[in-house]
Design a protein around this motif. Structure first.
Motif, PDB file in Angstrom:
ATOM      1  N   THR A 165      -1.862   7.067 -13.575  1.00 39.07           N
ATOM      2  CA  THR A 165      -3.038   6.830 -12.744  1.00 39.07           C
ATOM      3  C   THR A 165      -2.884   7.605 -11.434  1.00 39.07           C
ATOM      4  OG1 THR A 165      -4.392   5.154 -11.647  1.00 39.07           O
ATOM      5  CG2 THR A 165      -2.035   4.701 -11.790  1.00 39.07           C
ATOM      6  N   PRO A 166      -3.927   8.317 -10.979  1.00 41.23           N
ATOM      7  CA  PRO A 166      -5.221   8.452 -11.653  1.00 41.23           C
ATOM      8  C   PRO A 166      -5.119   9.327 -12.893  1.00 41.23           C
ATOM      9  CG  PRO A 166      -5.149   9.846  -9.708  1.00 41.23           C
ATOM     10  CD  PRO A 166      -3.899   9.025  -9.682  1.00 41.23           C
ATOM     11  N   ARG A 167      -5.941   8.992 -13.881  1.00 38.25           N
ATOM     12  CA  ARG A 167      -5.896   9.747 -15.130  1.00 38.25           C
ATOM     13  C   ARG A 167      -6.394  11.170 -14.939  1.00 38.25           C
ATOM     14  NH1 ARG A 167      -8.258   5.028 -19.187  1.00 38.25           N
ATOM     15  NH2 ARG A 167      -6.461   3.635 -19.016  1.00 38.25           N
ATOM     16  N   ARG A 168      -7.408  11.336 -14.101  1.00 43.28           N
ATOM     17  CA  ARG A 168      -7.891  12.663 -13.766  1.00 43.28           C
ATOM     18  C   ARG A 168      -7.385  12.995 -12.365  1.00 43.28           C
ATOM     19  NH1 ARG A 168     -14.210  14.625 -13.021  1.00 43.28           N
ATOM     20  NH2 ARG A 168     -13.763  16.839 -12.731  1.00 43.28           N
ATOM     21  N   LEU A 169      -6.403  13.893 -12.281  1.00 42.89           N
ATOM     22  CA  LEU A 169      -5.809  14.210 -10.994  1.00 42.89           C
ATOM     23  C   LEU A 169      -6.767  15.070 -10.174  1.00 42.89           C
ATOM     24  CD1 LEU A 169      -2.136  14.961 -12.088  1.00 42.89           C
ATOM     25  CD2 LEU A 169      -3.085  12.840 -11.188  1.00 42.89           C
ATOM     26  N   GLN A 175       0.836  -1.189   0.000  1.00 40.67           N
ATOM     27  CA  GLN A 175       0.000   0.000   0.000  1.00 40.67           C
ATOM     28  C   GLN A 175       0.879   1.250   0.000  1.00 40.67           C
ATOM     29  OE1 GLN A 175      -1.144  -0.313   4.673  1.00 40.67           O
ATOM     30  NE2 GLN A 175      -2.116   1.388   3.611  1.00 40.67           N
ATOM     31  N   THR A 176       0.276   2.386  -0.329  1.00 36.49           N
ATOM     32  CA  THR A 176       0.977   3.662  -0.245  1.00 36.49           C
ATOM     33  C   THR A 176       0.692   4.312   1.098  1.00 36.49           C
ATOM     34  OG1 THR A 176      -0.879   4.742  -1.344  1.00 36.49           O
ATOM     35  CG2 THR A 176       0.959   4.051  -2.731  1.00 36.49           C
ATOM     36  N   ILE A 177       1.535   5.282   1.456  1.00 34.34           N
ATOM     37  CA  ILE A 177       1.405   6.004   2.723  1.00 34.34           C
ATOM     38  C   ILE A 177       0.837   7.387   2.434  1.00 34.34           C
ATOM     39  CG2 ILE A 177       2.642   6.944   4.707  1.00 34.34           C
ATOM     40  CD1 ILE A 177       2.545   3.901   4.671  1.00 34.34           C
ATOM     41  N   PRO A 178      -0.367   7.704   2.907  1.00 29.42           N
ATOM     42  CA  PRO A 178      -0.928   9.035   2.658  1.00 29.42           C
ATOM     43  C   PRO A 178      -0.212  10.106   3.477  1.00 29.42           C
ATOM     44  CG  PRO A 178      -2.401   7.749   4.055  1.00 29.42           C
ATOM     45  CD  PRO A 178      -1.301   6.823   3.627  1.00 29.42           C
ATOM     46  N   VAL A 179      -0.228  11.330   2.941  1.00 30.54           N
ATOM     47  CA  VAL A 179       0.446  12.468   3.570  1.00 30.54           C
ATOM     48  C   VAL A 179      -0.550  13.612   3.683  1.00 30.54           C
ATOM     49  CG1 VAL A 179       2.405  14.057   3.445  1.00 30.54           C
ATOM     50  CG2 VAL A 179       2.602  11.762   2.469  1.00 30.54           C
ATOM     51  N   TYR A 231       7.932   1.345 -13.729  1.00 27.74           N
ATOM     52  CA  TYR A 231       6.800   1.862 -12.968  1.00 27.74           C
ATOM     53  C   TYR A 231       7.298   3.001 -12.088  1.00 27.74           C
ATOM     54  CZ  TYR A 231       4.260  -2.265 -14.516  1.00 27.74           C
ATOM     55  OH  TYR A 231       3.652  -3.221 -15.289  1.00 27.74           O
ATOM     56  N   LEU A 232       6.540   4.088 -12.072  1.00 28.67           N
ATOM     57  CA  LEU A 232       6.955   5.313 -11.398  1.00 28.67           C
ATOM     58  C   LEU A 232       5.916   5.680 -10.340  1.00 28.67           C
ATOM     59  CD1 LEU A 232       9.043   7.766 -11.680  1.00 28.67           C
ATOM     60  CD2 LEU A 232       7.207   8.899 -12.959  1.00 28.67           C
ATOM     61  N   LEU A 233       6.397   6.116  -9.173  1.00 28.30           N
ATOM     62  CA  LEU A 233       5.522   6.653  -8.128  1.00 28.30           C
ATOM     63  C   LEU A 233       6.068   8.014  -7.738  1.00 28.30           C
ATOM     64  CD1 LEU A 233       3.132   6.240  -6.153  1.00 28.30           C
ATOM     65  CD2 LEU A 233       4.775   5.277  -4.529  1.00 28.30           C
ATOM     66  N   ALA A 234       5.233   9.044  -7.864  1.00 30.59           N
ATOM     67  CA  ALA A 234       5.674  10.422  -7.615  1.00 30.59           C
ATOM     68  C   ALA A 234       4.825  11.062  -6.521  1.00 30.59           C
ATOM     69  CB  ALA A 234       5.576  11.251  -8.892  1.00 30.59           C
ATOM     70  N   THR A 235       5.498  11.799  -5.649  1.00 28.48           N
ATOM     71  CA  THR A 235       4.841  12.617  -4.642  1.00 28.48           C
ATOM     72  C   THR A 235       5.416  14.020  -4.769  1.00 28.48           C
ATOM     73  OG1 THR A 235       4.634  10.730  -3.144  1.00 28.48           O
ATOM     74  CG2 THR A 235       4.364  12.912  -2.182  1.00 28.48           C
ATOM     75  N   VAL A 259      -0.041  12.874  -5.556  1.00 25.92           N
ATOM     76  CA  VAL A 259       0.511  11.523  -5.640  1.00 25.92           C
ATOM     77  C   VAL A 259      -0.068  10.842  -6.882  1.00 25.92           C
ATOM     78  CG1 VAL A 259       0.776   9.298  -4.498  1.00 25.92           C
ATOM     79  CG2 VAL A 259       0.693  11.394  -3.131  1.00 25.92           C
ATOM     80  N   PHE A 260       0.802  10.307  -7.714  1.00 23.86           N
ATOM     81  CA  PHE A 260       0.336   9.563  -8.878  1.00 23.86           C
ATOM     82  C   PHE A 260       1.364   8.498  -9.241  1.00 23.86           C
ATOM     83  CE2 PHE A 260       2.764  13.119 -10.556  1.00 23.86           C
ATOM     84  CZ  PHE A 260       3.543  12.550 -11.551  1.00 23.86           C
ATOM     85  N   ALA A 261       0.926   7.528 -10.027  1.00 20.41           N
ATOM     86  CA  ALA A 261       1.803   6.455 -10.493  1.00 20.41           C
ATOM     87  C   ALA A 261       1.709   6.384 -12.009  1.00 20.41           C
ATOM     88  CB  ALA A 261       1.398   5.117  -9.866  1.00 20.41           C
ATOM     89  N   ALA A 262       2.726   5.824 -12.620  1.00 17.46           N
ATOM     90  CA  ALA A 262       2.742   5.718 -14.089  1.00 17.46           C
ATOM     91  C   ALA A 262       3.466   4.451 -14.499  1.00 17.46           C
ATOM     92  CB  ALA A 262       3.414   6.939 -14.711  1.00 17.46           C
ATOM     93  N   ARG A 263       3.066   3.902 -15.641  1.00 17.42           N
ATOM     94  CA  ARG A 263       3.773   2.785 -16.270  1.00 17.42           C
ATOM     95  C   ARG A 263       4.351   3.278 -17.585  1.00 17.42           C
ATOM     96  NH1 ARG A 263       0.965  -2.977 -17.523  1.00 17.42           N
ATOM     97  NH2 ARG A 263      -0.215  -1.762 -19.058  1.00 17.42           N
ATOM     98  N   LEU A 264       5.647   3.045 -17.787  1.00 18.84           N
ATOM     99  CA  LEU A 264       6.370   3.570 -18.942  1.00 18.84           C
ATOM    100  C   LEU A 264       6.996   2.426 -19.735  1.00 18.84           C
ATOM    101  CD1 LEU A 264       8.441   6.208 -16.931  1.00 18.84           C
ATOM    102  CD2 LEU A 264       6.104   6.466 -17.751  1.00 18.84           C
ATOM    103  N   ALA A 265       7.014   2.586 -21.028  1.00 16.33           N
ATOM    104  CA  ALA A 265       7.713   1.607 -21.858  1.00 16.33           C
ATOM    105  C   ALA A 265       9.218   1.860 -21.848  1.00 16.33           C
ATOM    106  CB  ALA A 265       7.188   1.668 -23.294  1.00 16.33           C
ATOM    107  N   HIS A 266       9.633   3.119 -21.606  1.00 19.73           N
ATOM    108  CA  HIS A 266      11.052   3.482 -21.598  1.00 19.73           C
ATOM    109  C   HIS A 266      11.344   4.291 -20.339  1.00 19.73           C
ATOM    110  CE1 HIS A 266      11.244   2.136 -25.764  1.00 19.73           C
ATOM    111  NE2 HIS A 266      10.177   2.869 -26.011  1.00 19.73           N
ATOM    112  N   PRO A 267      12.466   4.045 -19.681  1.00 19.91           N
ATOM    113  CA  PRO A 267      12.757   4.700 -18.406  1.00 19.91           C
ATOM    114  C   PRO A 267      13.332   6.107 -18.540  1.00 19.91           C
ATOM    115  CG  PRO A 267      14.509   3.160 -18.940  1.00 19.91           C
ATOM    116  CD  PRO A 267      13.476   3.026 -20.026  1.00 19.91           C
ATOM    117  N   ASP A 268      13.547   6.598 -19.753  1.00 10.30           N
ATOM    118  CA  ASP A 268      14.172   7.907 -19.930  1.00 10.30           C
ATOM    119  C   ASP A 268      13.118   8.973 -20.197  1.00 10.30           C
ATOM    120  OD1 ASP A 268      16.718   6.725 -19.725  1.00 10.30           O
ATOM    121  OD2 ASP A 268      16.619   6.127 -21.844  1.00 10.30           O
ATOM    122  N   GLY A 269      13.523  10.235 -20.000  1.00 13.44           N
ATOM    123  CA  GLY A 269      12.636  11.343 -20.299  1.00 13.44           C
ATOM    124  C   GLY A 269      12.315  12.147 -19.066  1.00 13.44           C
ATOM    125  N   THR A 270      11.174  12.818 -19.089  1.00 11.62           N
ATOM    126  CA  THR A 270      10.773  13.699 -18.001  1.00 11.62           C
ATOM    127  C   THR A 270       9.299  13.486 -17.685  1.00 11.62           C
ATOM    128  OG1 THR A 270      10.177  15.476 -19.537  1.00 11.62           O
ATOM    129  CG2 THR A 270      12.440  15.477 -18.668  1.00 11.62           C
TER     130      THR A 270
END
Length: 720
Positions: free
Chosen positions: A521-525, A175-179, A310-314, A535-546
């Motif tokens: 995800t979520p698609r609508r923030l 699970q994620t930790i809410p802030v 897979y990316l998790l950003a806060t 807080v959002f997560a993403a799945r990427l085909a390539h690990p480079d970029g911004t």
């Protein structure tokens, strides 16, 4: 089909899991005995009894003890829940236990331990898992089935527990930790509160044709509940949290339980319950804060799984500049149903009165109360003059907890907007409840249909609020969720809540990843309020970029671009992403944005790909070797739950000798007992277990723990 024993060493290799320590079972048993001797009243009579076929002599029921071990690493937590089922009867038993997990838990593993046999579960479509379990039960094989009833309510069913035997069922989840306001929080639900399940005819409608049952699975979420005036608490629990925050730690607290905190480094703590063992009658909450001036502004984590990133950003957007507070229309909705009796009602009243005190004559106010009926103080919101506020205070003070929880009609009334043209005014609904209802999907659909320009703020009240309902309702309602667990929290948490209501939101948020085919995800923030990170997560085909985050802060454009190369390694992020996508898909189904068929196909594909429990998938473990002798009957039993702390049993269930028992489960008709199980399931006991049964349980668990230690040593040597 019987499942062969496989991946046995996984139970030994998991790090930092209390359930796998060599002396875990012995320590757990000792804590159960000492905790009961110290904290619980002395027994006065017989043991907890299971009533079998009519005329049969009642026998002692199944016992349960639970250990929860959690490893927190930065923004995520990995938990292992170990349930020990002890058969104190002379019969072969099948036990069913309904229990809670966090509403955002990505449940991905189950292991069954019977003696020296370790059986790792498979994830299967729900119907296929049920068939495999039923076949194993009929064949006399040890088996366990874990099913999701709600995102925060699960059922474990264990078949063919031999007389005098203890078996372990171990559940794992991420699970994620809410802030909020720089404070991180870990909540471990420990009890499923009794749910009010509305009938087909709700109070807001008068239908001429028979309506569909709003809670078709009501029997599956209605386990037996013990009357605390007639029975001692059951289901003892131990908790261990290993915290690695990723920053220098300040205060570490629990508002729900006394805890013992051991420093393991500037960023680490080990937290245990000060009493060692507690009854499962309230949720456990742990909060921690960064050391002063050490709060992180950004967290970016990545995980590589099956060739994908897979990316998790806060991200913490900047504080909006101070602006004149807009005029507001605020409707408070307060639950005064029977489940709110006692401490919960006092908390809800205090929280509502704190909100009234912050209103000015520029604002408008209304108050709606509900149980199985509802009414509003005013026909519509009126200016918050001193006279109107006094009427509201008197209205709230006179409320008493009683009756059922018909939530749908007052919710619709609160969302109904008589002046949609007044766009300059902010329209807010503050909903105070424990959320103890079973028709969550109707509530979500009503919010989606009636929200308009309103914003919905959910306030969870009491020791075991329905987090799935509260958090998801706030998400659909584009508001926020606040929990108040005791009167001591009312001041602090209502100040934070009402400051959010008065502060400009961070709006129009988007997250854009430069890598092609990125799935965010979520698609609508959501809109954010003061102190809330994105807080959002993403799945990427390539690990480079911004990744670029943009929005409006205080009405002004704001943007931030982050190189993906700055992301640090994380664990479990792929499952967090998949769980979020599954939740989004369920919402799309409920709100009509996806057909049921399309939603189910997406959910099933994600669940099987990532090995997750969902409404459509279950975990099943089957031992290949039959154990119950042919012709020996199997007795089924639902394990009872404690009443949540602070609840009043008579107000919730009414008076009578059978009050509080569950509706019989449909599958009882399929049990292989020689006769039907009594409709009441487990009769309400007169007292809890005495010391000698607990001592026997402790000794057996200790022996089983030593057996696991020897098994682990052999498996480790074999692996080497």
């Amino acid at each position: 089909m019987p499942m062969p024993v496989s991946r046995s060493s996984s139970l030994i290799e998991q790090p930092h899991t209390a359930a796998l320590s060599p002396l875990f079972l012995a320590a757990l048993a000792l804590l159960i005995m000492l905790g009961s001797a110290r904290a619980l009243p002395a027994p006065t009579g017989s043991d907890l009894l299971l009533h079998g076929p009519a005329g049969a002599v009642p026998v002692p029921a199944l016992r349960l003890a639970t250990d929860i071990a959690v490893d927190v690493s930065g923004p995520t937590a990995r938990a292992v829940v170990t349930q020990a089922f002890r058969n104190t009867t002379p019969d072969w038993m099948e036990g069913t236990y309904v229990y809670p997990l966090p509403e955002d838990a990505a449940v991905d593993g189950m292991t069954l331990v019977v003696g020296e046999r370790v059986i790792v579960a498979d994830i299967r479509e729900r119907a296929a898992a049920k068939r495999a379990y039923a076949a194993a039960k009929a064949a006399g094989q040890s088996a366990a089935l874990t099913e999701q009833e709600r995102p925060n309510v699960f059922t474990n069913t264990v078949a063919n527990i031999a007389p005098g035997e203890t078996v372990l069922v171990q559940i794992t989840y991420q699970q994620t930790i809410p802030v909020a306001d720089a404070t991180r929080a870990l909540r471990l639900p420990l009890v499923v509160a009794p749910r009010y399940n509305p009938g087909s005819q709700a109070v807001e409608s008068v239908a001429t044709a028979p309506a569909a049952d709003p809670v078709p699975d009501r029997a599956r979420i209605s386990p037996p509940v013990l009357d605390p005036s007639q029975a001692l608490p059951v289901n003892p629990v131990t908790v261990t949290v290993r915290l690695e925050a990723g920053f220098a730690l300040g205060a570490v607290r629990s508002a729900t339980h006394a805890i013992h905190v051991t420093e393991t480094g500037p960023q680490g703590r080990r937290i245990t319950l000060a009493e060692g063992v507690v009854p499962a009658d309230r949720d456990f909450e742990l909060t921690w804060e960064p050391a002063p001036s050490r709060a992180p502004e950004l967290g970016l984590f990545r995980e590589e799984v099956a060739g994908r990133t897979y990316l998790l950003a806060t991200v913490n957007p900047p504080e909006a500049e101070a602006a004149p507070r807009p005029a507001r229309d605020v409707t408070f909705v307060i639950d005064n149903s029977g489940s709110m009796a006692g401490a919960s009602m006092r908390q809800a009243k205090a929280g509502l009165l704190a909100g009234l005190a912050r209103l000015t004559p520029r604002d408008r106010v209304n108050v709606i109360r509900f149980d199985h009926t509802w009414d509003a103080l005013f026909p519509e919101a009126v200016p918050a003059t001193p006279e109107a506020l006094r009427k509201a205070e008197i209205f709230v003070a006179d409320l008493e907890a009683r009756g059922g929880t018909e939530m749908l009609a007052p919710l619709k009334a609160a969302l109904a907007d008589p002046h949609p043209e007044e766009t300059a005014r902010v329209r807010q609904v503050v909903f105070l409840t424990d959320g103890a209802v079973g028709d969550e999907e109707r509530i979500f659909a009503a919010i989606h249909e009636g929200l308009g320009r309103s914003r919905l703020f959910m306030v969870g009240i009491g020791s075991a609020p329905n987090g799935h309902l509260m958090r998801h309702a706030a998400e659909i309602g584009r508001g926020s969720f606040t929990e108040i667990r005791d009167l001591g929290q009312v001041g602090e948490r209502t100040r934070s809540l009402y400051a959010k209501l008065e502060s400009p939101a961070v709006t129009d948020l988007t997250a854009t990843v430069s890598a092609p085919d990125a799935e965010v995800t979520p698609r609508r923030l959501p809109d954010l309020y003061r102190g809330e990170p994105l807080v959002f997560a993403a799945r990427l085909a390539h690990p480079d970029g911004t990744v670029t985050v943009s929005g409006r802060v205080g009405g002004k454009p704001w943007r931030r671009t982050l190189p993906l190369g700055e992301a640090v390694a994380g664990a479990g992020i792929s499952k967090v992403w998949a769980r979020s996508r599954i939740g989004e898909t369920e919402t799309a189904r409920i709100t009509g944005h996806l057909t049921a068929e399309a939603a189910d196909a997406t959910i099933l594909g994600l669940a099987l790909e990532h090995g997750l429990m969902t409404r459509l998938t279950s975990l099943v473990a089957v031992d290949a070797t039959p154990r119950r002798p042919a012709g020996t009957p199997l007795v089924a039993a639902d394990l009872p739950l404690n009443l949540p702390a602070g609840w009043d049993f008579a107000t919730v269930f009414g008076e009578g000798p059978q009050r509080g028992t569950a509706e019989p489960r449909q599958r009882r008709a399929e049990a292989s007992a020689p006769g039907p199980v009594a409709e009441a399931g487990i009769a309400l006991p007169q007292t809890g277990a005495g010391f000698l049964p607990q001592l026997a349980l402790g000794l057996l668990l200790a022996l089983l723990g030593l057996g696991l230690q020897r098994l682990g040593g052999r498996l480790t040597r074999r692996a080497l």
